[in-house]
Design a protein around this motif. Structure first.
Motif, PDB file in Angstrom:
ATOM      1  N   CYS A   1      41.329  48.424  31.003  1.00  0.00           N
ATOM      2  CA  CYS A   1      41.669  47.037  30.665  1.00  0.00           C
ATOM      3  C   CYS A   1      41.242  46.035  31.737  1.00  0.00           C
ATOM      4  CB  CYS A   1      43.175  46.927  30.430  1.00  0.00           C
ATOM      5  SG  CYS A   1      43.771  47.953  29.075  1.00  0.00           S
ATOM      6  N   TRP A   2      40.261  46.382  32.564  1.00  0.00           N
ATOM      7  CA  TRP A   2      39.879  45.482  33.662  1.00  0.00           C
ATOM      8  C   TRP A   2      39.469  44.108  33.165  1.00  0.00           C
ATOM      9  CZ3 TRP A   2      42.504  47.061  37.210  1.00  0.00           C
ATOM     10  CH2 TRP A   2      42.451  48.345  37.752  1.00  0.00           C
ATOM     11  N   LYS A   3      38.798  44.056  32.023  1.00  0.00           N
ATOM     12  CA  LYS A   3      38.317  42.763  31.533  1.00  0.00           C
ATOM     13  C   LYS A   3      39.485  41.808  31.272  1.00  0.00           C
ATOM     14  CE  LYS A   3      35.361  40.655  28.096  1.00  0.00           C
ATOM     15  NZ  LYS A   3      34.585  40.817  26.879  1.00  0.00           N
ATOM     16  N   VAL A   4      40.533  42.279  30.603  1.00  0.00           N
ATOM     17  CA  VAL A   4      41.664  41.390  30.316  1.00  0.00           C
ATOM     18  C   VAL A   4      42.497  41.131  31.574  1.00  0.00           C
ATOM     19  CG1 VAL A   4      41.847  41.760  27.825  1.00  0.00           C
ATOM     20  CG2 VAL A   4      42.988  43.334  29.365  1.00  0.00           C
ATOM     21  N   ILE A   5      42.537  42.093  32.482  1.00  0.00           N
ATOM     22  CA  ILE A   5      43.239  41.883  33.756  1.00  0.00           C
ATOM     23  C   ILE A   5      42.529  40.785  34.548  1.00  0.00           C
ATOM     24  CG2 ILE A   5      43.797  42.931  35.987  1.00  0.00           C
ATOM     25  CD1 ILE A   5      44.227  45.606  34.386  1.00  0.00           C
ATOM     26  N   GLU A   6      41.203  40.820  34.546  1.00  0.00           N
ATOM     27  CA  GLU A   6      40.437  39.791  35.250  1.00  0.00           C
ATOM     28  C   GLU A   6      40.597  38.427  34.585  1.00  0.00           C
ATOM     29  OE1 GLU A   6      36.609  41.674  35.347  1.00  0.00           O
ATOM     30  OE2 GLU A   6      37.066  42.713  37.225  1.00  0.00           O
ATOM     31  N   GLN A   7      40.785  38.404  33.269  1.00  0.00           N
ATOM     32  CA  GLN A   7      41.036  37.138  32.582  1.00  0.00           C
ATOM     33  C   GLN A   7      42.377  36.547  33.023  1.00  0.00           C
ATOM     34  OE1 GLN A   7      40.638  38.323  28.471  1.00  0.00           O
ATOM     35  NE2 GLN A   7      38.419  38.041  28.482  1.00  0.00           N
ATOM     36  N   LEU A   8      43.383  37.401  33.200  1.00  0.00           N
ATOM     37  CA  LEU A   8      44.668  36.918  33.695  1.00  0.00           C
ATOM     38  C   LEU A   8      44.513  36.398  35.120  1.00  0.00           C
ATOM     39  CD1 LEU A   8      47.718  36.434  33.526  1.00  0.00           C
ATOM     40  CD2 LEU A   8      48.060  38.805  34.226  1.00  0.00           C
ATOM     41  N   GLN A   9      43.777  37.112  35.934  1.00  0.00           N
ATOM     42  CA  GLN A   9      43.560  36.666  37.311  1.00  0.00           C
ATOM     43  C   GLN A   9      42.887  35.298  37.326  1.00  0.00           C
ATOM     44  OE1 GLN A   9      40.726  38.830  39.690  1.00  0.00           O
ATOM     45  NE2 GLN A   9      41.595  38.059  41.592  1.00  0.00           N
ATOM     46  N   ALA A  10      41.888  35.114  36.496  1.00  0.00           N
ATOM     47  CA  ALA A  10      41.188  33.826  36.431  1.00  0.00           C
ATOM     48  C   ALA A  10      42.134  32.719  35.994  1.00  0.00           C
ATOM     49  CB  ALA A  10      39.993  33.925  35.479  1.00  0.00           C
ATOM     50  N   CYS A  11      42.981  33.006  35.022  1.00  0.00           N
ATOM     51  CA  CYS A  11      43.955  32.024  34.567  1.00  0.00           C
ATOM     52  C   CYS A  11      44.921  31.671  35.697  1.00  0.00           C
ATOM     53  CB  CYS A  11      44.728  32.564  33.359  1.00  0.00           C
ATOM     54  SG  CYS A  11      45.988  31.403  32.757  1.00  0.00           S
ATOM     55  N   CYS A  12      45.379  32.677  36.413  1.00  0.00           N
ATOM     56  CA  CYS A  12      46.316  32.448  37.512  1.00  0.00           C
ATOM     57  C   CYS A  12      45.677  31.611  38.614  1.00  0.00           C
ATOM     58  CB  CYS A  12      46.817  33.777  38.068  1.00  0.00           C
ATOM     59  SG  CYS A  12      47.888  34.654  36.915  1.00  0.00           S
ATOM     60  N   GLU A  13      44.414  31.872  38.899  1.00  0.00           N
ATOM     61  CA  GLU A  13      43.707  31.077  39.904  1.00  0.00           C
ATOM     62  C   GLU A  13      43.568  29.633  39.434  1.00  0.00           C
ATOM     63  OE1 GLU A  13      40.091  33.238  40.588  1.00  0.00           O
ATOM     64  OE2 GLU A  13      41.122  34.785  41.762  1.00  0.00           O
ATOM     65  N   LYS A  14      43.297  29.469  38.142  1.00  0.00           N
ATOM     66  CA  LYS A  14      43.119  28.122  37.580  1.00  0.00           C
ATOM     67  C   LYS A  14      44.410  27.307  37.661  1.00  0.00           C
ATOM     68  CE  LYS A  14      41.518  25.875  33.354  1.00  0.00           C
ATOM     69  NZ  LYS A  14      41.110  26.086  31.967  1.00  0.00           N
ATOM     70  N   CYS A  15      45.549  27.963  37.417  1.00  0.00           N
ATOM     71  CA  CYS A  15      46.831  27.244  37.446  1.00  0.00           C
ATOM     72  C   CYS A  15      47.533  27.420  38.795  1.00  0.00           C
ATOM     73  CB  CYS A  15      47.733  27.691  36.300  1.00  0.00           C
ATOM     74  SG  CYS A  15      48.488  29.317  36.515  1.00  0.00           S
TER      75      CYS A  15
END
Length: 64
Positions: free
Chosen positions: A31-45
């Motif tokens: 699930c690295w792709k969706v984990i990285e999407q969460l990380q990107a969202c967290c960085e954005k906010c």
């Protein structure tokens, strides 16, 4: 409801991780792709979401 979404900006990404893990026998490496999407969202906010607390633990499991 829109107000709640702005309070929890990464809820969708966190739910995507749960769905991915459930489908893949709870193996984070699938699930690295969706984990990285969460990380990107967290960085954005700027990690201003309760859903961002779990991302650091998941990222520690990622092979280098």
């Amino acid at each position: 409801m829109a107000r709640q979404e702005s309070k929890e900006p990464c809820k969708k990404e966190a739910c995507n991780i749960q769905a991915c893990l459930s489908k893949n026998n709870f193996l984070p490496q699938k699930c690295w792709k969706v984990i990285e999407q969460l990380q990107a969202c967290c960085e954005k906010c700027t990690y201003n979401s309760t859903h961002c607390a779990s991302v650091s633990g998941l990222l520690k499991q990622k092979p280098k």
